[in-house]
Design a protein around this motif. Structure first.
Motif, short mmCIF file in Angstrom:
data_model
loop_
_atom_site.label_atom_id
_atom_site.label_comp_id
_atom_site.label_asym_id
_atom_site.label_seq_id
_atom_site.Cartn_x
_atom_site.Cartn_y
_atom_site.Cartn_z
N TYR A 262 45.96 18.70 5.45
CA TYR A 262 44.92 18.78 4.42
C TYR A 262 44.67 20.25 4.12
O TYR A 262 44.57 21.07 5.04
CB TYR A 262 43.64 18.12 4.92
CG TYR A 262 42.61 17.86 3.85
CD1 TYR A 262 42.73 16.77 2.99
CD2 TYR A 262 41.50 18.70 3.70
CE1 TYR A 262 41.78 16.52 2.02
CE2 TYR A 262 40.55 18.46 2.72
CZ TYR A 262 40.70 17.36 1.89
OH TYR A 262 39.75 17.12 0.91
N ASN A 290 45.26 15.10 -0.63
CA ASN A 290 45.03 15.88 0.58
C ASN A 290 44.77 17.37 0.30
O ASN A 290 45.07 18.24 1.13
CB ASN A 290 46.21 15.73 1.54
CG ASN A 290 46.25 14.36 2.18
OD1 ASN A 290 45.22 13.66 2.23
ND2 ASN A 290 47.40 13.96 2.66
N PHE A 315 39.68 12.59 5.27
CA PHE A 315 41.11 12.75 5.54
C PHE A 315 41.48 12.15 6.89
O PHE A 315 42.47 11.40 7.02
CB PHE A 315 41.46 14.24 5.51
CG PHE A 315 42.79 14.60 6.12
CD1 PHE A 315 43.98 14.27 5.49
CD2 PHE A 315 42.83 15.28 7.35
CE1 PHE A 315 45.20 14.62 6.07
CE2 PHE A 315 44.05 15.62 7.92
CZ PHE A 315 45.23 15.28 7.28
#
Length: 320
Positions: A262, A290, A315
């Motif tokens: 991420y 992401n 995430f």
């Protein structure tokens, strides 16, 4: 003529005294700084890694350990001139949703020590992190970092894939951007020992203001923390004298990373422009899902916008 020479000499001495009074700030003892900034979560540990030549290198490391020992582990690294304290707001939120969080002070910074040879590198810092996890019997972690700490995190993820469950990069230094070797004259220990003492708080305040997208979010307590920890004995000197280990960091290292990643960036980051995030996105084939750009935020999202941790939690939920 003699009269004018006396006047010039006296004027020079007056200016020198004024300069010293305005700019000189001595080191603080390690004991003093630790008394103020060790937390209830703090631990000190001596670890050993190897140089590129195979020479054993010992270092004293400070880290914080927050949350339950049985929860999934997250390891986060701060940036240059900072300390693990910068991630405490994030850590508190992550503990609330069921994670154990380790915050490690990188070598030469925070409450950690230094390598005896005054050499630094992403590789060394990542190796220290690996040894810390080994000492704590932790098999694998979600890892990440901000700025310099982001570079240590992506190096770790590429070098130790079996130890890496996921990676988060927050305004991270990309490959080949670090220029900490600086001026050879200032790296002289004697010169650095003197020059490093002339860093008043108001100068650091201006530097920190440039790191924030919204300077109203920068409070005196945060400035004091940065400044007092930076004044720990020999920290400022090490910033000038450390040299880089002889190792290359190419974009290909990013392509080695297999863990879900991420990328978070502050839109108003003037230290490392958001354009550098493209290096990570393209090299690691990271999806739009992401990545996040935080509007109005600068180089330190975890301090300036602590609620930014919610994107990271989302995430982590997705990849579980």
């Amino acid at each position: 003529m003699i009269k004018w020479l006396k006047i010039i000499g006296i004027s020079f001495l007056v200016l020198l005294v004024v300069f010293i009074l305005v700019f000189y700030r001595r080191d603080l003892s390690e004991t003093h700084v630790k008394a103020d900034y060790l937390t209830e979560y703090s631990h000190l540990i001596n670890l050993e890694i190897e140089s590129l030549e195979g020479t054993p290198l010992e270092i004293d490391i400070h880290y914080m350990d927050m949350g339950e020992s049985t929860d999934p582990v997250i390891l986060l690294f701060h940036g240059a001139f900072s300390s693990s304290h910068t991630f405490i707001p994030w850590a508190e939120s992550l503990v609330e949703v069921g994670y154990r969080v380790l915050l490690m002070d990188l070598p030469y910074f925070g409450l950690s020590g230094a390598f005896e040879d005054d050499v630094t590198s992403y590789r060394r810092s990542a190796a220290v992190a690996f040894e810390l996890l080994e000492a704590l019997s932790i098999d694998a972690v979600h890892i990440g970092g901000n700025s310099l700490g982001g570079a240590v995190a992506w190096y770790f993820a590429g070098e130790y894939p079996l130890k890496t469950n996921s990676l988060i990069l927050i305004d991270a230094v990309p490959p080949n951007l670090d220029t900490r070797n600086g001026n050879g004259f200032l790296r002289n220990p004697w010169v650095a020992g003197i020059v490093s003492q002339f860093t008043p708080r108001f100068l650091l305040k201006q530097i920190l203001r440039s790191a924030y997208g919204d300077i109203s979010k920068l409070d005196d307590e945060t400035i004091d923390r940065y400044y007092n920890i930076l004044r720990k004995k020999d920290t400022r000197k090490h910033i000038l004298t450390t040299t880089q280990e002889d190792i290359e960091y190419d974009v290909e290292r990013l392509e080695m990373i297999t863990a879900p990643t991420y990328v978070m960036w502050g839109a108003k980051d003037t230290w490392i422009s958001e354009i550098y995030s493209v290096i990570f996105v393209l090299s690691m084939d990271i999806s739009n899902e992401n990545t996040i750009t935080l509007q109005g935020v600068g180089h330190l999202p975890m301090e300036e916008a602590p609620n930014s941790v919610s994107y990271y939690i989302e995430f982590l939920d997705r990849i579980d």
